[in-house]
Design a protein around this motif. Structure first.
Motif, PDB file in Angstrom:
ATOM      1  N   SER A 181      -5.378   1.209  -9.121  1.00 18.16           N
ATOM      2  CA  SER A 181      -6.226   2.302  -9.564  1.00 18.16           C
ATOM      3  C   SER A 181      -6.594   3.328  -8.740  1.00 18.16           C
ATOM      4  CB  SER A 181      -7.387   1.599 -10.423  1.00 18.16           C
ATOM      5  OG  SER A 181      -8.334   1.211  -9.344  1.00 18.16           O
ATOM      6  N   ARG A 182      -6.822   2.745  -7.365  1.00 14.69           N
ATOM      7  CA  ARG A 182      -7.229   3.730  -6.161  1.00 14.69           C
ATOM      8  C   ARG A 182      -5.828   4.645  -5.967  1.00 14.69           C
ATOM      9  NH1 ARG A 182      -6.632   1.908  -0.794  1.00 14.69           N
ATOM     10  NH2 ARG A 182      -6.730  -0.356  -1.521  1.00 14.69           N
ATOM     11  N   SER A 183      -4.591   4.168  -6.033  1.00 11.37           N
ATOM     12  CA  SER A 183      -3.494   4.974  -5.713  1.00 11.37           C
ATOM     13  C   SER A 183      -2.972   5.657  -7.066  1.00 11.37           C
ATOM     14  CB  SER A 183      -2.383   4.356  -5.271  1.00 11.37           C
ATOM     15  OG  SER A 183      -2.194   3.197  -6.454  1.00 11.37           O
ATOM     16  N   GLY A 184      -3.562   5.610  -8.079  1.00 14.07           N
ATOM     17  CA  GLY A 184      -3.080   6.307  -9.399  1.00 14.07           C
ATOM     18  C   GLY A 184      -1.577   5.704  -9.775  1.00 14.07           C
ATOM     19  N   SER A 185      -1.380   4.530  -9.505  1.00 13.94           N
ATOM     20  CA  SER A 185      -0.001   3.958  -9.638  1.00 13.94           C
ATOM     21  C   SER A 185      -0.015   3.445 -11.111  1.00 13.94           C
ATOM     22  CB  SER A 185       0.335   2.832  -8.802  1.00 13.94           C
ATOM     23  OG  SER A 185       1.490   2.078  -9.453  1.00 13.94           O
ATOM     24  N   GLN A 190       2.927   3.360  -5.412  1.00 12.98           N
ATOM     25  CA  GLN A 190       3.067   4.355  -6.388  1.00 12.98           C
ATOM     26  C   GLN A 190       4.427   4.641  -6.933  1.00 12.98           C
ATOM     27  OE1 GLN A 190       1.629   7.686  -4.242  1.00 12.98           O
ATOM     28  NE2 GLN A 190      -0.134   7.881  -5.775  1.00 12.98           N
ATOM     29  N   LYS A 236      -5.204  -4.933  -8.448  1.00 13.26           N
ATOM     30  CA  LYS A 236      -5.758  -3.881  -9.663  1.00 13.26           C
ATOM     31  C   LYS A 236      -6.424  -2.852  -9.047  1.00 13.26           C
ATOM     32  CE  LYS A 236      -6.411  -4.087 -14.009  1.00 13.26           C
ATOM     33  NZ  LYS A 236      -5.264  -4.013 -15.014  1.00 13.26           N
ATOM     34  N   GLU A 237      -7.162  -3.373  -7.942  1.00 14.04           N
ATOM     35  CA  GLU A 237      -7.925  -1.951  -7.069  1.00 14.04           C
ATOM     36  C   GLU A 237      -7.086  -1.129  -6.510  1.00 14.04           C
ATOM     37  OE1 GLU A 237     -10.706  -0.190  -4.718  1.00 14.04           O
ATOM     38  OE2 GLU A 237      -9.063  -1.807  -3.769  1.00 14.04           O
ATOM     39  N   LEU A 238      -6.075  -1.731  -5.858  1.00  9.57           N
ATOM     40  CA  LEU A 238      -4.937  -0.766  -5.097  1.00  9.57           C
ATOM     41  C   LEU A 238      -4.232   0.109  -6.065  1.00  9.57           C
ATOM     42  CD1 LEU A 238      -3.148   0.028  -2.745  1.00  9.57           C
ATOM     43  CD2 LEU A 238      -1.719  -2.090  -2.978  1.00  9.57           C
ATOM     44  N   GLN A 267      -7.421  -7.793  -6.106  1.00 10.38           N
ATOM     45  CA  GLN A 267      -7.062  -6.741  -5.075  1.00 10.38           C
ATOM     46  C   GLN A 267      -6.071  -5.857  -5.545  1.00 10.38           C
ATOM     47  OE1 GLN A 267      -6.012  -9.282  -1.789  1.00 10.38           O
ATOM     48  NE2 GLN A 267      -8.060 -10.148  -1.568  1.00 10.38           N
ATOM     49  N   GLU A 274       0.848  -1.298  -0.043  1.00  9.36           N
ATOM     50  CA  GLU A 274      -0.064  -0.176   0.014  1.00  9.36           C
ATOM     51  C   GLU A 274       0.973   1.206  -0.105  1.00  9.36           C
ATOM     52  OE1 GLU A 274      -3.372  -0.506   1.900  1.00  9.36           O
ATOM     53  OE2 GLU A 274      -4.054   1.795   1.985  1.00  9.36           O
TER      54      GLU A 274
END
Ligand code: DX5
Ligand code: ZN
Length: 214
Positions: A162-166, A127, A158-160, A156, A123
């Protein structure tokens, strides 16, 4: 799909011919598994072999270090001609420092997770990463069976991402064939590593093409 055949399953008595096969194939990268007998219960090959491979390989080298203290080897891996350096989260206490050193050296930085390591461990570093390598077998050996829970981890991750903008890519390693490759492709993987499925095939070029089409 990005396809990275794993040289671990190649015929080492014909290493030059195997690398030449990769050169003429549709493979995107060549995956190189380095093991130290400490982080994993097996020893594979090291820098002199990598250097020899790099001297005839015309594709980027994706180096997967299954070793303790991978941060100590950044410049040696770079000098061997690696394009991507994968280090295990479980093998590296100061992961941010190691990832920064890899990127400063000019290579792409990837962090690998064992099957039992949760995605949430990335987490606070996602980035900074160019790629995450999810192990779909316990590392150390080729030819093992795909662990089904990996598809859930891909979702999971993929979700992390897209949520972080990485912009990190997702690569999956272990037990990949046409069937499990389709599963990870559908779950959102960008790249697959395949050892036995490619080098154990009667027609390795066709096996690579099959994975390319996933
Ligand atoms: C396992 C290695 C893999 C291995 C994959 O520890 O990281 O790259 O070569 O081999 P297959 O595709 O045969 O499972
Ligand atoms: Zn690997």
């Amino acid at each position: 799909m990005i396809v990275a055949p794993s040289l671990l399953s190649a015929d080492f008595t014909r290493l030059g011919e195997e690398v030449e096969m990769i050169n003429t194939s549709e493979a995107d990268w060549l995956h190189i598994d380095v093991m130290d007998g400490v982080f994993v219960p097996n020893i594979s090959f090291g820098f002199p072999v990598m250097k020899a491979i790099a001297s005839i390989l015309r594709k980027p080298m994706d180096v997967h270090l299954m070793i303790e203290n991978p941060q100590n080897y950044v410049s040696q891996v770079r000098d061997c001609g690696a394009a991507i350096m994968n280090i295990h989260q479980e093998a590296c206490v100061h992961l941010h420092r190691a990832v920064t050193a890899i990127k400063d050296s000019g290579m792409k930085a990837a962090v690998t997770l064992n099957p039992s390591t949760p995605v949430v461990m990335l987490e606070d570093i996602i980035q900074d990463l160019d790629m995450v390598l999810l192990m779909s077998v316990n590392p150390g050996f080729g030819g093992q069976s795909f662990i089904g829970h990996t598809t859930e981890k891909i979702r999971q991750l993929k979700e992390l991402i897209s949520r972080s903008g990485s912009r990190a890519l997702i690569e999956v390693d272990g037990g990949i064939n046409d069937r499990t490759g389709a599963l990870v492709s559908e779950a959102g993987a960008d790249a697959v590593v395949a050892g036995n499925y490619v080098f154990g095939a009667s027609d390795p070029l066709r096996a690579i093409s099959t994975l390319k089409q996933l």
